[in-house]
Design a protein around this motif. Structure first.
Motif, PDB file in Angstrom:
ATOM      1  N   GLU A 302      33.086  44.762  30.659  1.00 52.23           N
ATOM      2  CA  GLU A 302      33.480  46.091  31.126  1.00 52.23           C
ATOM      3  C   GLU A 302      34.555  46.700  30.227  1.00 52.23           C
ATOM      4  N   ALA A 306      34.135  50.053  28.133  1.00 56.43           N
ATOM      5  CA  ALA A 306      35.033  51.166  28.433  1.00 56.43           C
ATOM      6  C   ALA A 306      35.838  51.611  27.228  1.00 56.43           C
ATOM      7  N   ASP A 367      37.204  46.488  38.464  1.00 53.88           N
ATOM      8  CA  ASP A 367      36.773  47.846  38.120  1.00 53.88           C
ATOM      9  C   ASP A 367      37.955  48.813  38.116  1.00 53.88           C
ATOM     10  N   GLU A 368      38.849  48.664  39.099  1.00 52.41           N
ATOM     11  CA  GLU A 368      40.026  49.521  39.165  1.00 52.41           C
ATOM     12  C   GLU A 368      40.917  49.321  37.946  1.00 52.41           C
ATOM     13  N   LYS A 371      39.379  50.869  34.785  1.00 57.36           N
ATOM     14  CA  LYS A 371      39.536  52.328  34.800  1.00 57.36           C
ATOM     15  C   LYS A 371      40.961  52.732  34.433  1.00 57.36           C
ATOM     16  N   LYS A 374      41.408  52.160  30.671  1.00 58.00           N
ATOM     17  CA  LYS A 374      40.710  53.190  29.896  1.00 58.00           C
ATOM     18  C   LYS A 374      41.443  54.528  29.971  1.00 58.00           C
ATOM     19  N   ASP A 375      41.809  54.941  31.166  1.00 55.24           N
ATOM     20  CA  ASP A 375      42.468  56.238  31.336  1.00 55.24           C
ATOM     21  C   ASP A 375      43.834  56.266  30.651  1.00 55.24           C
TER      22      ASP A 375
END
Length: 383
Positions: A302, A306, A367-368, A371, A374-375
Motif C-alpha cells: 500500500e 500510494a 489504511d489510515e 493515507k 501520503k497526504d
C-alpha cells in the motif's frame, strides 16, 4: 527548572493514556501509534491478557533475587528455546545488557578478543555495546573505546572475507539494521557470516533486540534465512513494555558462564517475566505470525502504491511490520507534520521514516496510516 538530564530530544507531547494502537495526549488528542515504544509494545498498549498475567504475579511477589530458584524464569526460558535453535537463556533488563552479556560470553568462551560489527549498526550505549556500535555519533566525546572492534560495510561479503581470521571471537549483526536506516541484510551476506564463523571458530551473534518477538513475521528474524547463530539477544518487545532482556546461547556455551561469571540484580524479575510469558505465548502462535507477515506485506504494498508518484521517496524497505520509507532529503519536518496530523512515526537516520506499528494493528488502521503518510508527504513535497 527541568530536573532531568537532557539526554533525549523529546517531542512536545505528553501521553496520558494508551490502548491498542491508539495513544491519547494530556490535551485529549488521539494519535495512531506506529512507534509502539520503539518496537516494544508488539501486542499494542495494555493488552488485556498481559495485564492479567502481571496482576496475578503482583499478588504473589515482586522480587526475591537470583539466589532463589525461579519457576517463571524456567517457564519463559523453555518457551524461548523451544521456538529457537538455542539451548540456554540469561535474563537481564535491556537490549544493551543482553548485548553486553553476549560480548562477555564470546570473549570468555573463545578466549579471543576481536569482534566484527558493521557500519550503521546499533547495539546499545553502555561502554561495551557503544564500542560494538558502528556509528561515530554514538562514540563521540567519550574518549578511548573498548578495544578490538572492527567495523565493516553491511551486506559486503568481500570485505567480510578479507577481515575474518582465526583471531576473531565473534561477528555481531542485525538481520535488519533498525537505527541504521531499516536496511535488511541479504541472505548471501548473512549465510556468509555463519559460514566464516564456523570456519574460524568464531561465534555468530545476532542482535534481535528490535527484530525479535514476531516483528518480522517470524518468532526471530534470522529464521527467514534458516540461520543457526550461536547467540541471539532480545529485549524491547519481550515484556510488552516492562523492562526485560535476554541472551540465548547454544549448549556448548554454558561452560563459560558458570556461577560468578555474570549476573544482574533485577534480571529475570518475576513481574517482567509474567509479562514476557504471556507476550510470547500469544505472539509465537503460527496463526499470529502468519497474520503479521500478511499485514507487513499489505502495508508495504500500500505504501509503494500510494507513494509511487512521489519524487521525494526513493524506496520502501524492511521486513514484516518493520518498514522504512527512504527519502531524498532529511525527514525530520515530515515526522513533525505526521505527528501534527495524528500519526506517530520515527526516524532511522536522517533520511528514513521508520514505521513500527503494533503487530495487532488492524487493516483499517494500516489504511489510515498510509493515507496520512501520503497526504502529509504530498502536501509538503508535491512538485
Amino acid at each position: 527548572m527541568d530536573a532531568l538530564f537532557p539526554t533525549y530530544s523529546r517531542w512536545d507531547l505528553t501521553i496520558e493514556s494508551a490502548e491498542g494502537a491508539i495513544v491519547v495526549d494530556n490535551k485529549g488528542k488521539k494519535y495512531l501509534d506506529f512507534v509502539t515504544g520503539i518496537a516494544v509494545c508488539n501486542l499494542g498498549h495494555r493488552h488485556p491478557a498481559v495485564i492479567d498475567a502481571v496482576e496475578d504475579q503482583l499478588k504473589k511477589y515482586w522480587h526475591v533475587s537470583n539466589l532463589f530458584k525461579s519457576d517463571i524464569q524456567q517457564e519463559v526460558a523453555k518457551k524461548l528455546v523451544a521456538n529457537s535453535e538455542l539451548d540456554a537463556v540469561f535474563f537481564c533488563n535491556s537490549g544493551a545488557e543482553a548485548n553486553e552479556a553476549a560480548l562477555k560470553l564470546a570473549r570468555k568462551y573463545t578466549q579471543k578478543s576481536k569482534v566484527i560489527t558493521f557500519h550503521q549498526s546499533f547495539h546499545g550505549r553502555t561502554f561495551g555495546t557503544m564500542a560494538a556500535t558502528g556509528q561515530d555519533k554514538i562514540h563521540s566525546g567519550f574518549g578511548p573505546l573498548l578495544q578490538e572492534f572492527v567495523y565493516l560495510p553491511y551486506n559486503d561479503c568481500e570485505a567480510l572475507e578479507e577481515a575474518m581470521d582465526d583471531s576473531v571471537a565473534a561477528v555481531m549483526v542485525e538481520v535488519v539494521q533498525g537505527e541504521g536506516g531499516v536496511v535488511p541484510g541479504t541472505e548471501k551476506f548473512l549465510t556468509k557470516i555463519e559460514e566464516l564463523c564456523k570456519k574460524h571458530e568464531s561465534l555468530f551473534i545476532i542482535d534481535e533486540v528490535q527484530t525479535g518477538i514476531g516483528r518480522t513475521g517470524k518468532a526471530f528474524a534470522h529464521q527467514h534465512f534458516n540461520l543457526s547463530p550461536d547467540i541471539i539477544t532480545l529485549a524491547k518487545a519481550l515484556g510488552s513494555g516492562l523492562p526485560v532482556g535476554a541472551m540465548l546461547g547454544k549448549e556448548k556455551l554454558k561452560e563459560a558462564f558458570g556461577p560468578g561469571s555474570h549476573g544482574s540484580t533485577f534480571g529475570g524479575n518475576p513481574i517482567s517475566l509474567a509479562a514476557a510469558n504471556e507476550t510470547i505465548s500469544i505472539i509465537f502462535q503460527d496463526t499470529f505470525l502468519e497474520e503479521v507477515e500478511k499485514k507487513g506485506a499489505y502495508l508495504k504494498a500500500e505504501l509503494i502504491n500510494a507513494l509511487a508518484d512521489q519524487d521525494f521517496v526513493t524506496e520502501v524497505r524492511g521486513s514484516g511490520l518493520m518498514l522504512g520509507i527512504a527519502c531524498k532529503a532529511e525527514v525530520a519536518e515530515n515526522i513533525t507534520k505526521l505527528r501534527e496530523n495524528g500519526l506517530l512515526v520515527l526516524q532511522a537516520g536522517p533520511n528514513v521514516i521508520r514505521l513500527l506499528p503494533p503487530l495487532t494493528v488492524t487493516y483499517e488502521e494500516i489504511d489510515e496510516a498510509v493515507k496520512l503518510i501520503k497526504d502529509s508527504l504530498v502536501a509538503e513535497y508535491i512538485v
